[in-house]
Design an enzyme around this catalytic site. Structure first.
Site, mmCIF file in Angstrom:
data_model
loop_
_atom_site.group_PDB
_atom_site.id
_atom_site.type_symbol
_atom_site.label_atom_id
_atom_site.label_comp_id
_atom_site.label_asym_id
_atom_site.label_seq_id
_atom_site.Cartn_x
_atom_site.Cartn_y
_atom_site.Cartn_z
ATOM 1 N N GLU A 7 54.711 34.272 74.381
ATOM 2 C CA GLU A 7 53.290 33.928 74.418
ATOM 3 C C GLU A 7 53.074 32.637 73.638
ATOM 4 O OE1 GLU A 7 50.971 37.218 72.926
ATOM 5 O OE2 GLU A 7 49.477 35.839 72.123
ATOM 6 N N ASP B 17 47.721 32.434 75.547
ATOM 7 C CA ASP B 17 46.668 33.017 74.701
ATOM 8 C C ASP B 17 45.695 31.895 74.325
ATOM 9 O OD1 ASP B 17 45.124 34.123 72.663
ATOM 10 O OD2 ASP B 17 46.777 34.522 71.298
ATOM 11 N N HIS C 154 49.923 35.440 60.057
ATOM 12 C CA HIS C 154 49.736 36.881 59.818
ATOM 13 C C HIS C 154 50.527 37.417 58.631
ATOM 14 C CE1 HIS C 154 48.444 37.580 64.300
ATOM 15 N NE2 HIS C 154 47.585 36.863 63.610
ATOM 16 N N LYS D 166 41.876 38.888 75.515
ATOM 17 C CA LYS D 166 41.218 39.408 74.314
ATOM 18 C C LYS D 166 39.725 39.374 74.608
ATOM 19 C CE LYS D 166 44.491 37.404 70.938
ATOM 20 N NZ LYS D 166 44.809 36.124 70.236
ATOM 21 N N GLU E 16 49.400 42.678 61.239
ATOM 22 C CA GLU E 16 49.424 43.552 62.409
ATOM 23 C C GLU E 16 50.356 44.740 62.217
ATOM 24 O OE1 GLU E 16 49.843 41.154 65.946
ATOM 25 O OE2 GLU E 16 47.834 40.335 65.674
HETATM 26 P P1 PGA Z 1 44.623 36.356 66.186
HETATM 27 O O1 PGA Z 1 45.864 36.068 67.132
HETATM 28 O O2 PGA Z 1 45.156 36.272 64.783
HETATM 29 O O3 PGA Z 1 43.725 35.171 66.493
HETATM 30 O O4 PGA Z 1 44.044 37.642 66.553
HETATM 31 C C1 PGA Z 1 46.767 37.000 67.531
HETATM 32 C C2 PGA Z 1 47.571 36.317 68.605
HETATM 33 O O5 PGA Z 1 47.867 35.109 68.460
HETATM 34 O O6 PGA Z 1 47.879 36.897 69.618
HETATM 35 ZN ZN ZN Z 2 48.819 34.835 70.465
#
Ligand code: PGA
Ligand code: ZN
Length: 426
Positions: free
Chosen positions: A246, A273, A116, A298, A166
């Site tokens: 997580e 996740d 990210h 999600k 984010e």
């Molecule tokens: P993502 O992951 O970039 O696949 O949305 C966010 C996360 O790992 O929680």
């Molecule tokens: Zn995650």
């Protein structure tokens, strides 16, 4: 659009550190448009076969709508029509029954790394959770104060205060220790007690750096074996007020997951996740074999609302906590804010205190709290024990007997809310 004139609109997010077991997000793959990320095929699926299948069905019959679309796709991972196409039709503002009134603790991602951000931090997300706030609005205020204190301390130390995917800062740090020191410092300087008022949450997103059986911390320049990686996480938990991690282990490192749960599962929340990808079958394997004690949810990872609610239900019945979550590639859609309250899950992960794709969810939760008035309850320290297994809890909280559960209305439709509401005094 329904016969009575009501209109709904939905937007579907996208991830960067996606799990390999996720439902497929259909992209055109035409390199000449949007670097191959165009969604004409998904839009055609919405306007064509999906529309044909669902026009005329009752708007409130969510289960039938989802079953119809899933059957039309016919693949296990929604690869034909695309989870992005199916979810866009299935998702509209959908709030649980009259009993839904629990506002979640927000996990605010204030330092971004990993996939990210363009820095050397191996861990993807460093979050704060204002568990000691009076109410949700207060939690946002506290988070925002800490976020802006952090901005100042990073700037004073000569770091960039540009933000990552984010909305958290993305300074050129390279170890979790450095990031955690800045965060704990910002909590204290804002006048709060780390671990008591505000706890720390990590998402190292380890699937991104697990290679050939080894956790390869490239930013730090260290390779750790599975055992060394677990010992390192345990060391961080011992030195910092970390209440939840997580994806402590990679999606396919199941023996590692079992081991980390043995070592840390009675002390902190371990949220799956990539390992569960909101898929009830993958979650059931974790419940059966005793790994993780919590699941990240999600909606677009599984691709329909009905399947998502089934997963939430299965988690809660097994005493796993549920964290409702956004994606790194978010939209202005705020459905997950409604879903967090509708399911009474008590925790939401929806990014930092900047970027309107993130703050839109906080604003929606503030609106819900206002609307509920004196009925609203903030999960606070109880969030992690509402349905969690006995034996672990946020620091400073009492152990709480599970007191919330989803219910089905007589018609068999998802009617999510709370029963036997007896919130413990805090
Ligand atoms: P993502 O992951 O970039 O696949 O949305 C966010 C996360 O790992 O929680
Ligand atoms: Zn995650």
């Amino acid at each position: 659009m329904l016969e009575d004139g009501s209109i709904g609109r939905a937007a579907v997010p996208s991830g960067a550190s996606t799990g390999v077991h996720e439902a497929v997000e259909l992209r055109d793959g035409d390199a000449a448009r949007f670097h191959g990320k165009g969604v004409r095929r998904a839009v055609e699926a919405v306007n064509g076969p999906l529309a044909e299948a669902v026009v005329g069905l009752a708007g409130e019959d969510q289960a039938l709508l989802d079953e119809t679309m899933i059957a039309l796709d016919g693949t296990p991972n929604k690869g034909k029509l695309g989870a992005n196409a199916i979810l866009g039709v299935s998702l509209y503002r959908y709030v649980g029954g009259a009993g839904a009134r629990l506002l979640p603790v927000p996990m605010m991602n204030i330092i971004n790394g990993g996939a990210h951000a363009n820095n050397a931090l191996d861990f993807q997300e460093f979050m704060i959770a204002p568990i000691g706030a009076e109410n949700f609005f207060d939690a946002v205020r506290i988070g925002s104060e800490i976020f802006h204190t952090l901005r100042a301390t990073l700037a004073d130390a000569g770091h960039s205060t540009g933000v990552g995917d984010e909305g958290g800062f993305a300074p050129a740090l390279s170890t979790a220790d450095e990031a955690l020191q800045f965060i704990v410092g910002a909590i204290e300087q804002s006048g709060y007690t780390p671990g008591e008022d505000v706890t720390v949450v990590l998402d190292p997103a380890t699937s991104e750096f697990f290679r050939d059986g080894v956790y390869d911390y490239a930013g730090e320049g260290v390779k750790r074996s599975v055992e060394e990686h677990i010992a390192y996480l345990a060391d961080l938990v011992g030195r910092y007020p970390i209440a939840s991690i997580e994806d402590a282990m990679a999606e396919d490192d199941i023996t590692g997951w079992e081991e980390v749960t043995r070592v840390l599962g009675s002390k902190i929340q371990l949220t799956g996740d990539d390992v569960f990808v909101t898929n009830v079958e993958r979650l059931r394997a974790g419940i059966r074999d005793g790994y993780a004690n919590s699941i990240l949810v999600k909606v677009n990872q599984i691709g329909s609302l009905t399947e998502t609610l089934t997963t939430v239900d299965a988690a809660h019945k097994a005493g796993y906590t549920v964290v409702m979550s956004h994606r790194s590639g978010e939209t202005e859609d705020t459905t997950i804010a409604d879903l967090a309250v509708a399911t009474g899950c008590g925790q939401i992960k929806t990014g930092s205190l900047s970027r309107s794709d993130r703050t839109a969810k906080y604003n929606q939760l503030i609106r819900i709290e206002e609307e509920l008035g004196s009925q609203a309850m903030y999960a606070g320290r109880a969030a992690a024990t509402v349905r969690g297994r006995a034996g672990w809890r946020w620091p400073g909280s009492e152990v709480v007997t599970p007191c919330l559960s989803p219910r089905r209305t007589a018609g068999g439709q998802a009617g999510w809310g709370m029963i036997d509401m007896e919130w413990p005094a805090r």
